[in-house]
Enzyme design. Structure first.
Site, PDB file in Angstrom:
ATOM      1  N   GLU A   1       0.826  -1.215   0.000  1.00 43.43           N
ATOM      2  CA  GLU A   1       0.000   0.000   0.000  1.00 43.43           C
ATOM      3  C   GLU A   1       0.859   1.264   0.000  1.00 43.43           C
ATOM      4  OE1 GLU A   1      -4.214   0.351   1.321  1.00 43.43           O
ATOM      5  OE2 GLU A   1      -3.473  -0.923   2.945  1.00 43.43           O
TER       6      GLU A   1
ATOM      7  N   TYR B   1       0.300  -7.748  -1.990  1.00 41.46           N
ATOM      8  CA  TYR B   1      -0.806  -7.090  -1.307  1.00 41.46           C
ATOM      9  C   TYR B   1      -2.089  -7.731  -1.838  1.00 41.46           C
ATOM     10  CZ  TYR B   1      -4.144  -3.527   0.149  1.00 41.46           C
ATOM     11  OH  TYR B   1      -5.232  -2.882   0.696  1.00 41.46           O
TER      12      TYR B   1
ATOM     13  N   ASP C   1       0.890  -8.294   2.993  1.00 42.40           N
ATOM     14  CA  ASP C   1      -0.464  -8.241   3.529  1.00 42.40           C
ATOM     15  C   ASP C   1      -1.329  -9.208   2.725  1.00 42.40           C
ATOM     16  OD1 ASP C   1      -3.005  -7.671   4.375  1.00 42.40           O
ATOM     17  OD2 ASP C   1      -2.864  -5.500   4.082  1.00 42.40           O
TER      18      ASP C   1
ATOM     19  N   ASN D   1      -4.371 -10.183   3.718  1.00 40.57           N
ATOM     20  CA  ASN D   1      -5.781  -9.904   3.967  1.00 40.57           C
ATOM     21  C   ASN D   1      -6.581 -11.178   4.256  1.00 40.57           C
ATOM     22  OD1 ASN D   1      -6.552  -7.131   4.103  1.00 40.57           O
ATOM     23  ND2 ASN D   1      -5.942  -6.896   1.959  1.00 40.57           N
TER      24      ASN D   1
ATOM     25  N   ASP E   1      -1.722   1.603  10.194  1.00 38.18           N
ATOM     26  CA  ASP E   1      -2.572   0.739  11.018  1.00 38.18           C
ATOM     27  C   ASP E   1      -2.031  -0.689  11.085  1.00 38.18           C
ATOM     28  OD1 ASP E   1      -3.173   0.467   8.337  1.00 38.18           O
ATOM     29  OD2 ASP E   1      -5.311   0.868   8.554  1.00 38.18           O
TER      30      ASP E   1
END
Length: 258
Positions: free
Chosen positions: A34, A106, A147, A149, A247
């Site tokens: 990101e 990602y 990441d 997810n 985050d």
């Protein structure tokens, strides 16, 4: 050798925190997700001042991945995940660095589900599986990190009920992740923390950080050739609590020499 992954959630907005983390922890390789910038806006010169060389795959305002290496330039192997010529999202970058094949990913979020975004997530996971099988067939030391997810199990979240309807916890998402492990890849964090309880993400909302309401979606999957060299792994949790932080917290693996 330390290889780290960090969803920075906007490289321009978080650049001071990112440079701070690099200076304090000095990973040999840092995989970023990101970055949220077009290629021409990537701040490569900032990393070069610290001794890092970078390759990156950007996209305006969304997504974007990068691989940084300390003292050497990553040799790009692949930009973009094969299998769908119409997919223009910048989510995959693969390189050789320090004798290791490094894939920075990602993976799509998939919300809301059900729907086209969730379908895209599952299709992307199948494409990733195919690419990881090709890497594994080369029998090279390899790591696929970033990441994902996906919250792999109920032990990877503070409250399974809180995210029961989220794309990150759906059975199809978890099955896709489990298939990668069943193909012979090793989840580094899970291997060293079999009881779970390790978080890499805390939402900005509802005091999630202050209440430690987090979950684990940033992973490092190691090929058999690299899993044998796993010495340690962890999460730089304190960096999540700093001013204007991402985050996510960085996660890392430490590898023994060959």
């Amino acid at each position: 050798m330390k290889i780290a992954a960090y969803n920075i959630n906007g490289i321009k907005a978080r650049l001071p925190r990112l440079l701070e983390w690099l200076e304090e922890t000095r990973p040999a390789v840092a995989c970023l997700q990101e970055i949220k910038t077009q290629d021409e806006g990537f701040p490569a010169e900032e990393f070069e001042r610290l001794g890092y060389h970078a390759i990156w795959h950007g996209q305006k305002s969304f997504n974007g991945v990068a691989i940084l290496a300390d003292g050497t330039r990553p040799v790009e192997v692949m930009r973009g995940l094969p299998g769908d010529p119409a997919d223009e999202q910048s989510r995959y970058l693969e390189a050789d660095v320090f004798g290791v094949r490094v894939a920075c990913i990602y993976l799509p979020n998939g919300n809301p589900q059900p729907g086209p975004k969730f379908d895209y997530k599952l299709a992307w996971m199948e494409r990733l599986r195919a690419r990881m099988a090709a890497i594994k067939a080369e029998e090279v030391p390899a790591i696929v990190t970033g990441d994902f997810n996906v919250i792999p199990t109920d032990a990877d979240i503070w409250s399974p009920r809180a995210m029961a309807d989220d794309a990150l916890m759906q059975p199809a998402s978890r099955d896709g992740y489990l298939r990668l492990l069943n193909d012979g890849w090793t989840d580094a964090i899970a291997t060293h923390n079999p009881r779970g309880g390790v978080w890499t993400y805390w939402d900005y909302q509802a005091g999630a950080w202050q209440r430690d309401h987090g979950f684990r979606i940033d992973h490092a999957l190691l090929s058999p050739e690299l899993a044998d060299r796993l010495e340690a792994c962890g999460v730089d949790k304190d960096h999540r609590g700093r001013e204007k932080a991402s985050d996510h917290a960085p996660m890392w693996v430490k590898l023994r020499p060959e």
